[in-house]
Design an enzyme around this catalytic site. Structure first.
Site, short mmCIF file in Angstrom:
data_model
loop_
_atom_site.label_atom_id
_atom_site.label_comp_id
_atom_site.label_asym_id
_atom_site.label_seq_id
_atom_site.Cartn_x
_atom_site.Cartn_y
_atom_site.Cartn_z
N GLU A 290 0.74 -1.24 0.09
CA GLU A 290 0.24 -0.03 -0.01
C GLU A 290 0.69 1.27 0.11
OE1 GLU A 290 -1.78 -0.07 3.91
OE2 GLU A 290 -3.00 -2.07 3.37
N PRO A 291 1.76 1.27 -1.10
CA PRO A 291 2.38 2.73 -0.92
C PRO A 291 1.72 4.07 -1.30
CG PRO A 291 2.65 1.32 -2.93
CD PRO A 291 1.77 0.53 -2.42
N GLY A 292 2.16 4.95 -0.77
CA GLY A 292 1.69 6.37 -1.04
C GLY A 292 2.77 7.36 -1.38
N ARG A 293 3.36 7.64 -0.18
CA ARG A 293 4.41 8.57 -0.64
C ARG A 293 5.32 8.35 -1.51
NH1 ARG A 293 6.52 11.85 3.95
NH2 ARG A 293 5.80 10.15 5.48
N ARG A 329 4.12 19.63 6.98
CA ARG A 329 4.94 18.84 7.47
C ARG A 329 6.24 19.33 8.20
NH1 ARG A 329 7.72 15.63 4.86
NH2 ARG A 329 7.47 13.89 5.93
N TYR A 333 6.08 17.85 11.71
CA TYR A 333 7.14 16.90 12.02
C TYR A 333 8.64 17.35 12.13
CZ TYR A 333 3.32 14.16 9.84
OH TYR A 333 2.23 13.95 9.59
N CYS A 360 -0.30 33.24 11.46
CA CYS A 360 0.22 33.76 12.67
C CYS A 360 0.59 32.71 13.64
CB CYS A 360 -1.11 34.79 13.33
SG CYS A 360 -1.54 35.98 12.00
N GLU A 361 1.57 32.06 13.45
CA GLU A 361 2.22 31.16 14.34
C GLU A 361 3.70 31.26 14.14
OE1 GLU A 361 0.26 28.25 16.08
OE2 GLU A 361 -1.76 28.61 15.46
N TYR A 388 1.31 14.26 0.92
CA TYR A 388 1.36 14.84 2.35
C TYR A 388 1.33 16.39 2.25
CZ TYR A 388 1.20 9.76 3.63
OH TYR A 388 0.94 8.42 3.31
N1 LLP Z 1 -1.27 2.07 4.75
C1 LLP Z 1 -1.49 2.52 5.71
C2 LLP Z 1 -2.43 1.81 6.77
C3 LLP Z 1 -1.04 3.64 6.30
O1 LLP Z 1 -1.58 4.16 7.36
C4 LLP Z 1 -0.32 4.65 5.31
C5 LLP Z 1 0.32 5.88 6.03
C6 LLP Z 1 0.07 4.12 4.15
C7 LLP Z 1 -0.43 2.84 3.99
C8 LLP Z 1 0.84 4.83 3.32
O2 LLP Z 1 1.97 4.87 3.91
P1 LLP Z 1 3.40 5.81 2.91
O3 LLP Z 1 3.73 4.67 1.84
O4 LLP Z 1 2.72 6.94 2.17
O5 LLP Z 1 4.28 6.04 3.92
N2 LLP Z 1 1.71 12.62 7.24
C9 LLP Z 1 2.72 12.04 7.29
C10 LLP Z 1 2.77 10.64 6.72
C11 LLP Z 1 1.56 9.51 7.49
C12 LLP Z 1 1.49 8.32 6.82
C13 LLP Z 1 0.45 7.62 7.81
N3 LLP Z 1 -0.33 6.24 7.17
C14 LLP Z 1 3.94 12.51 6.48
O6 LLP Z 1 3.80 13.66 6.08
O7 LLP Z 1 5.06 12.33 6.84
#
Ligand code: LLP
Length: 433
Positions: A290-293, A329, A333, A360-361, A388
């Protein structure tokens, strides 16, 4: 920074399709400055080719293997981007009814949707069951019982996979680490067998898999392999109890290069995981990821204009028109993302700037201590803003969210129009005195 043939080459490393040509920053064949002029700033700009290239890297690694790819919608949920990935035959990982609606609107195949998340409501379960999603990644026994009940009401059987918390350190920022026993996510490894046995007795559920996701921006292979080992221990135990699983979902989390990180490639990750499975005699399993980033992160930038340059007694500030509401971000973080000028100057007036927004932060900063040669009106690009960034944007300080552009070769498509203040106030009501 002196201008030479490839300025900011370190910053641009790992960002395919973003490069300088004739002294100005381009996304594919489009000069970024032209986009600012045409669509205004702040502006998110994505490269279609870069997204497809990252998606293809996963697909090539999965070629001929029993691997199913599910893009994590939360990273960037614009419907045009979902549509691109659906077009590349990807399925989706969703965490809300809203994300489900987006995937369906984008033409995604419901049979390739996995529904993750630690707190699904009954209403969300119902719409996902009605849509016919591939499986629910369930995170507690209470959720199992509710899903069983809702499935009964809808008159269907719910495919379930349990999300295990393997207590593995993903070695990433604590806020984006999810697989430690102190985290809210998943079912503790030690409680998982019990949960599976209970699930097997509940009506209207069909157990199909096991799932884990240990964190995000993971830059090493070891945490993945440790998590897989823990999951496999459970798989053996479950089989011993007669519970057969169709798939193992190893979550997302693969990191990207923001600064000097050198995360494994999708091929390296996938071959290490599949090799470990093979050696454990589990090579026949279907694996899910399940890649996102890592699919969209380095395919995008956030374009911004310098409003004001000012100096205090100890710092120089570049106040730009993008802010923490556009890119959370750094504030959340303390994340570092490269910031590069759209038209680099000769460097003779370079100063060390804190690049900050108008919110204003004091936490509203995009980058600190950046060596830049700037004038008011200059354009800056914050890199690695494909993931993100817009997905986490807010309207704090009544700041309308920025527009999104998808560049495709020499063309630029507006894939989300800029919000207006009228949009923001649309649902509000004045009192009647
Ligand atoms: N699957 C599940 C169940 C997740 O909770 C996440 C991300 C992913 C897949 C995708 O992960 P990725 O491949 O994108 O790393 N807002 C934060 C990242 C939070 C990720 C939360 N879960 C940031 O900007 O670094």
């Amino acid at each position: 920074m002196p201008q030479h043939s490839t300025p900011y080459s370190d910053e641009l490393a790992g960002h395919p399709q973003i490069a300088y040509r004739n002294g100005q920053l381009m996304v594919e064949a489009v000069p970024v400055a032209e986009l600012a002029q045409r669509f205004g700033t702040p502006l998110y700009v994505y490269s279609r080719a870069a997204i497809e290239q990252a998606a293809r890297a996963y697909q090539n690694a999965a070629q001929g293997k029993r691997v199913a790819l599910r893009y994590a919608v939360k990273a960037n949920s614009n419907v045009a981007i979902l549509q691109l990935l659906a077009h590349c035959d990807w399925g989706f990982d969703i965490v809300s009814g809203g994300e489900l609606a987006r995937v369906l609107a984008a033409g995604g195949d419901p049979g390739k949707i996995v529904f993750s998340g630690v707190g699904k409501t009954s209403a969300e379960m119902r719409s996902a069951l009605q849509a016919g999603v591939q499986c629910f990644n369930v995170e507690s026994q209470s959720e199992l019982r509710r899903l069983s009940q809702v499935a009964g009401e809808v008159g269907v059987t719910a495919p379930v996979s349990l999300r295990i918390n393997p207590d593995v350190d993903a070695r990433t920022h604590p806020y984006i680490s999810t697989g430690l026993k102190s985290n809210k996510f998943g079912i503790a490894q030690g409680l998982a067998l019990r949960a599976y046995l209970d699930a097997a007795l509940l009506p209207n559920l069909h157990i199909v898999g096991i799932d884990c996701h240990i964190g995000s921006q993971i830059t090493q292979l070891e945490p993945y392999l440790d998590a897989l080992d823990r999951v496999l221990e459970l798989v053996h135990e479950l089989e011993h109890h007669g519970i057969m699983l169709e798939h193992i979902d190893l979550g997302g989390g693969l990191g990207i290069r923001y600064a000097e990180e050198t995360p494994p490639t999708p091929v390296a990750l996938m071959s290490a995981l599949l090799d470990r499975l093979e050696r454990a005699g589990q090579g026949h399993r279907q694996v899910m990821m399940e890649p996102g980033r890592s699919v969209v992160g380095n395919a995008g930038l956030l374009l911004s204009e310098v409003i004001t340059l000012k100096s205090s007694l100890e710092r120089h500030f570049a106040v730009v028109d993008a802010a923490m509401n556009d890119l959370m971000r750094p504030a959340l973080y303390e994340a570092w993302q490269a910031i590069v000028p759209v038209r680099p100057r000769d460097g003779t007036q370079a100063l060390r700037y804190d690049v900050v927004g108008p919110v204003c932060e004091s936490g509203d900063w995009l980058g600190r201590a950046r060596e830049l040669d700037l004038r008011e009106g200059d354009l800056l690009a914050v890199l690695s803003a494909g993931a993100y960034a817009m997905a986490m944007a807010s309207n704090y300080n009544t700041r309308p969210r920025a527009a999104e552009i998808l560049v495709d070769g020499a063309e630029a498509h507006l894939i989300r129009e800029r919000e207006t203040v009228e949009h923001l106030m649309a649902g509000e009501q004045l009192l009647v005195f």
